[in-house]
Design an enzyme around this catalytic site. Structure first.
Site, PDB file in Angstrom:
ATOM      1  N   CYS A 160       5.631  -9.832  13.956  1.00 16.41           N
ATOM      2  CA  CYS A 160       6.247 -11.084  14.457  1.00 16.41           C
ATOM      3  C   CYS A 160       7.738 -10.972  14.736  1.00 16.41           C
ATOM      4  O   CYS A 160       8.345 -11.931  15.179  1.00 16.41           O
ATOM      5  CB  CYS A 160       5.987 -12.226  13.472  1.00 16.41           C
ATOM      6  SG  CYS A 160       7.072 -12.176  12.026  1.00 16.41           S
ATOM      7  N   CYS A 205       9.129   8.697  -2.700  1.00 19.35           N
ATOM      8  CA  CYS A 205       7.727   8.277  -2.838  1.00 19.35           C
ATOM      9  C   CYS A 205       6.912   8.498  -1.569  1.00 19.35           C
ATOM     10  O   CYS A 205       5.689   8.402  -1.589  1.00 19.35           O
ATOM     11  CB  CYS A 205       7.634   6.819  -3.284  1.00 19.35           C
ATOM     12  SG  CYS A 205       8.016   5.620  -1.998  1.00 19.35           S
ATOM     13  N   CYS A 218       5.095 -10.376   5.032  1.00 22.95           N
ATOM     14  CA  CYS A 218       6.085 -11.071   5.854  1.00 22.95           C
ATOM     15  C   CYS A 218       5.890 -12.570   5.652  1.00 22.95           C
ATOM     16  O   CYS A 218       4.788 -13.084   5.867  1.00 22.95           O
ATOM     17  CB  CYS A 218       5.897 -10.709   7.320  1.00 22.95           C
ATOM     18  SG  CYS A 218       6.897 -11.719   8.438  1.00 22.95           S
ATOM     19  N   HIS A 262       0.836  -7.789   5.987  1.00 23.57           N
ATOM     20  CA  HIS A 262       1.079  -6.912   4.832  1.00 23.57           C
ATOM     21  C   HIS A 262       2.191  -5.907   5.127  1.00 23.57           C
ATOM     22  O   HIS A 262       2.186  -5.257   6.175  1.00 23.57           O
ATOM     23  CB  HIS A 262      -0.218  -6.164   4.505  1.00 23.57           C
ATOM     24  CG  HIS A 262      -0.089  -5.153   3.415  1.00 23.57           C
ATOM     25  ND1 HIS A 262      -0.039  -5.503   2.083  1.00 23.57           N
ATOM     26  CD2 HIS A 262      -0.018  -3.803   3.453  1.00 23.57           C
ATOM     27  CE1 HIS A 262       0.060  -4.405   1.356  1.00 23.57           C
ATOM     28  NE2 HIS A 262       0.068  -3.364   2.153  1.00 23.57           N
ATOM     29  N   HIS A 275       4.372  -2.957  -1.256  1.00 25.53           N
ATOM     30  CA  HIS A 275       4.477  -3.509  -2.609  1.00 25.53           C
ATOM     31  C   HIS A 275       5.923  -3.380  -3.074  1.00 25.53           C
ATOM     32  O   HIS A 275       6.687  -2.576  -2.536  1.00 25.53           O
ATOM     33  CB  HIS A 275       3.554  -2.760  -3.571  1.00 25.53           C
ATOM     34  CG  HIS A 275       2.103  -2.984  -3.301  1.00 25.53           C
ATOM     35  ND1 HIS A 275       1.417  -2.240  -2.362  1.00 25.53           N
ATOM     36  CD2 HIS A 275       1.216  -3.886  -3.798  1.00 25.53           C
ATOM     37  CE1 HIS A 275       0.157  -2.670  -2.309  1.00 25.53           C
ATOM     38  NE2 HIS A 275       0.010  -3.667  -3.170  1.00 25.53           N
ATOM     39  N   ASP A 301      11.122  -0.048 -10.336  1.00 27.31           N
ATOM     40  CA  ASP A 301      11.679   1.259 -10.704  1.00 27.31           C
ATOM     41  C   ASP A 301      12.706   1.726  -9.683  1.00 27.31           C
ATOM     42  O   ASP A 301      12.877   2.915  -9.435  1.00 27.31           O
ATOM     43  CB  ASP A 301      10.550   2.292 -10.840  1.00 27.31           C
ATOM     44  CG  ASP A 301       9.733   2.445  -9.555  1.00 27.31           C
ATOM     45  OD1 ASP A 301      10.109   1.838  -8.522  1.00 27.31           O
ATOM     46  OD2 ASP A 301       8.732   3.176  -9.576  1.00 27.31           O
ATOM     47  N   ARG A 318      12.322  -1.564  -6.018  1.00 26.08           N
ATOM     48  CA  ARG A 318      11.940  -0.630  -4.947  1.00 26.08           C
ATOM     49  C   ARG A 318      10.892  -1.300  -4.080  1.00 26.08           C
ATOM     50  O   ARG A 318       9.733  -1.406  -4.455  1.00 26.08           O
ATOM     51  CB  ARG A 318      11.393   0.669  -5.523  1.00 26.08           C
ATOM     52  CG  ARG A 318      10.808   1.618  -4.457  1.00 26.08           C
ATOM     53  CD  ARG A 318      10.451   2.987  -5.028  1.00 26.08           C
ATOM     54  NE  ARG A 318       9.487   2.915  -6.100  1.00 26.08           N
ATOM     55  CZ  ARG A 318       8.164   3.130  -5.965  1.00 26.08           C
ATOM     56  NH1 ARG A 318       7.650   3.419  -4.790  1.00 26.08           N
ATOM     57  NH2 ARG A 318       7.361   3.042  -7.006  1.00 26.08           N
ATOM     58  N   CYS A 340       8.544  -0.809  -1.407  1.00 27.41           N
ATOM     59  CA  CYS A 340       7.867   0.341  -0.829  1.00 27.41           C
ATOM     60  C   CYS A 340       7.085  -0.178   0.378  1.00 27.41           C
ATOM     61  O   CYS A 340       6.135  -0.946   0.219  1.00 27.41           O
ATOM     62  CB  CYS A 340       6.949   0.923  -1.904  1.00 27.41           C
ATOM     63  SG  CYS A 340       6.058   2.374  -1.394  1.00 27.41           S
TER      64      CYS A 340
HETATM   65 FE    FE Z   1       5.836 -11.007  10.394  1.00 23.79          FE
END
Ligand code: FE
Length: 131
Positions: free
Chosen positions: A52, A67, A97, A103, A106, A110, A119, A121
């Site tokens: 978006c 990571c 968002c 999605h 996460h 840490d 963090r 990620c």
């Molecule tokens: Fe979005």
């Protein structure tokens, strides 16, 4: 269904996004670590939601966590929705968002201790960098 600023059907998202983007953003998939476009990307600029275009992160908060995914110690205020995620036998905090519900990844506790200790990620495929 939660009311987001952006309301699109899954059919519309599927038409707009690439298969990889759709899998991560709309089906909560995860890109393979160390493969993403922004994993080791440290230019100055802003990171937006690929779905978006909402601004999510700025480059000053990005750090190399090792990571395998882009990592940030802070997000733009109000840009992220946080959801408890108990999938895969873990208790994690999923990040979405806040404008479109897609999605991102996460957030873990840490991160760098000299800043926020967080963090974020994030999948590269969920982001679009703009200078
Ligand atoms: Fe979005």
């Amino acid at each position: 269904m939660k009311k987001y600023g952006i309301q699109k059907s899954e059919k519309e998202w599927k038409e707009e996004l690439s298969p990889d983007e759709y899998y991560v953003l709309r089906q909560k998939g995860t890109e393979r670590p160390f493969t993403g476009e922004y994993n080791l990307h440290f230019e100055q600029g802003d990171y937006h939601c690929k779905a978006c275009k909402s601004k999510l992160f700025v480059s000053d908060t990005k750090f190399e966590s090792g990571c395998g995914w882009p990592s940030f110690d802070q997000a733009i205020e109000g840009a992220i929705e946080y959801v408890r995620d108990t999938s895969h036998g873990m208790i994690r905090t999923e990040t979405l968002c806040a404008n479109c519900g897609s999605h991102l990844g996460h957030v873990f506790q840490d991160g760098p201790q000299d800043t926020t200790g967080q963090r974020f990620c994030v999948n590269s495929v969920s982001l679009k960098f703009n200078q």
